[in-house]
Design an enzyme around this catalytic site. Structure first.
Site, PDB file in Angstrom:
ATOM      1  N   HIS A  72     135.873  59.010  83.344  1.00  0.00           N
ATOM      2  CA  HIS A  72     134.547  58.972  83.976  1.00  0.00           C
ATOM      3  C   HIS A  72     133.957  57.571  83.884  1.00  0.00           C
ATOM      4  CE1 HIS A  72     133.767  59.370  79.683  1.00  0.00           C
ATOM      5  NE2 HIS A  72     132.710  58.624  79.954  1.00  0.00           N
ATOM      6  N   HIS A  75     132.933  50.309  83.991  1.00  0.00           N
ATOM      7  CA  HIS A  75     134.378  50.432  83.786  1.00  0.00           C
ATOM      8  C   HIS A  75     134.716  51.893  83.549  1.00  0.00           C
ATOM      9  CE1 HIS A  75     132.582  50.222  79.776  1.00  0.00           C
ATOM     10  NE2 HIS A  75     133.585  51.006  79.398  1.00  0.00           N
TER      11      HIS A  75
HETATM   12  P1  2AM Z   1     133.188  53.722  76.769  1.00  0.00           P
HETATM   13  O1  2AM Z   1     133.944  54.457  77.801  1.00  0.00           O
HETATM   14  O2  2AM Z   1     132.976  52.310  77.111  1.00  0.00           O
HETATM   15  O3  2AM Z   1     133.694  53.938  75.379  1.00  0.00           O
HETATM   16  C1  2AM Z   1     130.842  59.005  76.044  1.00  0.00           C
HETATM   17  O4  2AM Z   1     130.998  58.652  74.720  1.00  0.00           O
HETATM   18  C2  2AM Z   1     130.726  57.794  76.909  1.00  0.00           C
HETATM   19  O5  2AM Z   1     129.572  57.035  76.525  1.00  0.00           O
HETATM   20  C3  2AM Z   1     131.914  56.868  76.872  1.00  0.00           C
HETATM   21  O6  2AM Z   1     132.313  56.624  78.200  1.00  0.00           O
HETATM   22  C4  2AM Z   1     131.407  55.599  76.216  1.00  0.00           C
HETATM   23  O7  2AM Z   1     131.750  54.394  76.816  1.00  0.00           O
HETATM   24  C5  2AM Z   1     129.925  55.680  76.421  1.00  0.00           C
HETATM   25  N1  2AM Z   1     129.185  55.005  75.362  1.00  0.00           N
HETATM   26  C6  2AM Z   1     128.367  53.943  75.516  1.00  0.00           C
HETATM   27  N2  2AM Z   1     127.806  53.604  74.361  1.00  0.00           N
HETATM   28  C7  2AM Z   1     128.298  54.435  73.421  1.00  0.00           C
HETATM   29  C8  2AM Z   1     128.109  54.564  72.013  1.00  0.00           C
HETATM   30  N3  2AM Z   1     127.286  53.779  71.336  1.00  0.00           N
HETATM   31  N4  2AM Z   1     128.808  55.523  71.374  1.00  0.00           N
HETATM   32  C9  2AM Z   1     129.662  56.341  72.059  1.00  0.00           C
HETATM   33  N5  2AM Z   1     129.856  56.278  73.383  1.00  0.00           N
HETATM   34  C10 2AM Z   1     129.192  55.336  74.058  1.00  0.00           C
END
Ligand code: 2AM
Length: 186
Positions: free
Chosen positions: A40, A126
């Site tokens: 996603h 991304h």
């Molecule tokens: P990421 O894909 O760059 O890891 C669910 O956890 C989603 O929220 C993930 O897609 C994650 O991004 C994003 N996300 C952004 N900030 C986060 C945080 N502090 N902790 C966990 N997930 C985060």
């Protein structure tokens, strides 16, 4: 519950991304791969939120998408944060799309009004494919950049809705479920 706001992708695109990374997964680097059904694009991570705030958040998402028509999101290319030679997050890219940036900005503004602080860092849209496991030695990733380089994937996704997602942290990784879908205005 742990919540975030995301754009979900059609199954065909999730499959395509997953298959395009097959040769990289086959190298058995210490990476935790996101299962294809979970791929996603995160617009805003909210974190732990009291269940009774869900409607308020959905209201904020509705205000954020007001006036945004469905748009095409080109996704292309593989990369890694902070860099392919020191990877921590492996992704497929979707940068430089004004409609997406505007949408994310509006989501960020509405969530700020509800008390979720604005991210201090710039938005780098991304699609996370995998995360390097914690505490692994850099030498276990030797060759990663060279293996990532030749990978290719490109697709166009029609973004028609934004979802409020729940993340449950399980022993073998996070499980994501859609709680609410908010349609963009046709
Ligand atoms: P990421 O894909 O760059 O890891 C669910 O956890 C989603 O929220 C993930 O897609 C994650 O991004 C994003 N996300 C952004 N900030 C986060 C945080 N502090 N902790 C966990 N997930 C985060």
């Amino acid at each position: 519950m742990r919540l975030f706001i995301a754009v979900n992708l059609p199954q065909q695109v999730r499959r395509g991304m997953w298959e395009a990374a097959e040769s990289l997964r086959a190298r058995s680097y210490p990476i935790r791969w996101v299962p294809p059904d979970s791929l996603h694009l995160t617009l805003k991570f909210l974190g732990e939120v009291a269940a009774e705030r869900e409607e308020e958040i959905v209201g904020g998402i509705r205000r954020a998408v007001k006036g945004t028509k469905p748009f095409t999101l080109p996704i292309a290319g593989f990369g890694a944060f902070p860099s392919p030679v020191r990877p921590r997050v492996v992704w497929v890219g979707c940068e430089g799309v004004p409609s997406l940036e505007l949408l994310q900005h509006r989501v960020e503004q509405e969530m700020d009004r509800l008390g979720f602080p604005v991210e201090g860092r710039p938005f780098h849209p991304h699609l996370t494919l995998g995360r390097v496991k914690r505490g692994v030695k850099q030498r276990t990733l030797a060759g990663f950049a060279a293996d990532l380089g030749p990978l290719e994937y490109a697709a166009e996704v029609l973004v028609e809705s934004v979802d409020l997602m729940q993340s449950e942290l399980m022993r073998d990784g996070a499980r994501y479920t859609r709680r609410r879908k908010v349609e963009l205005e046709a």
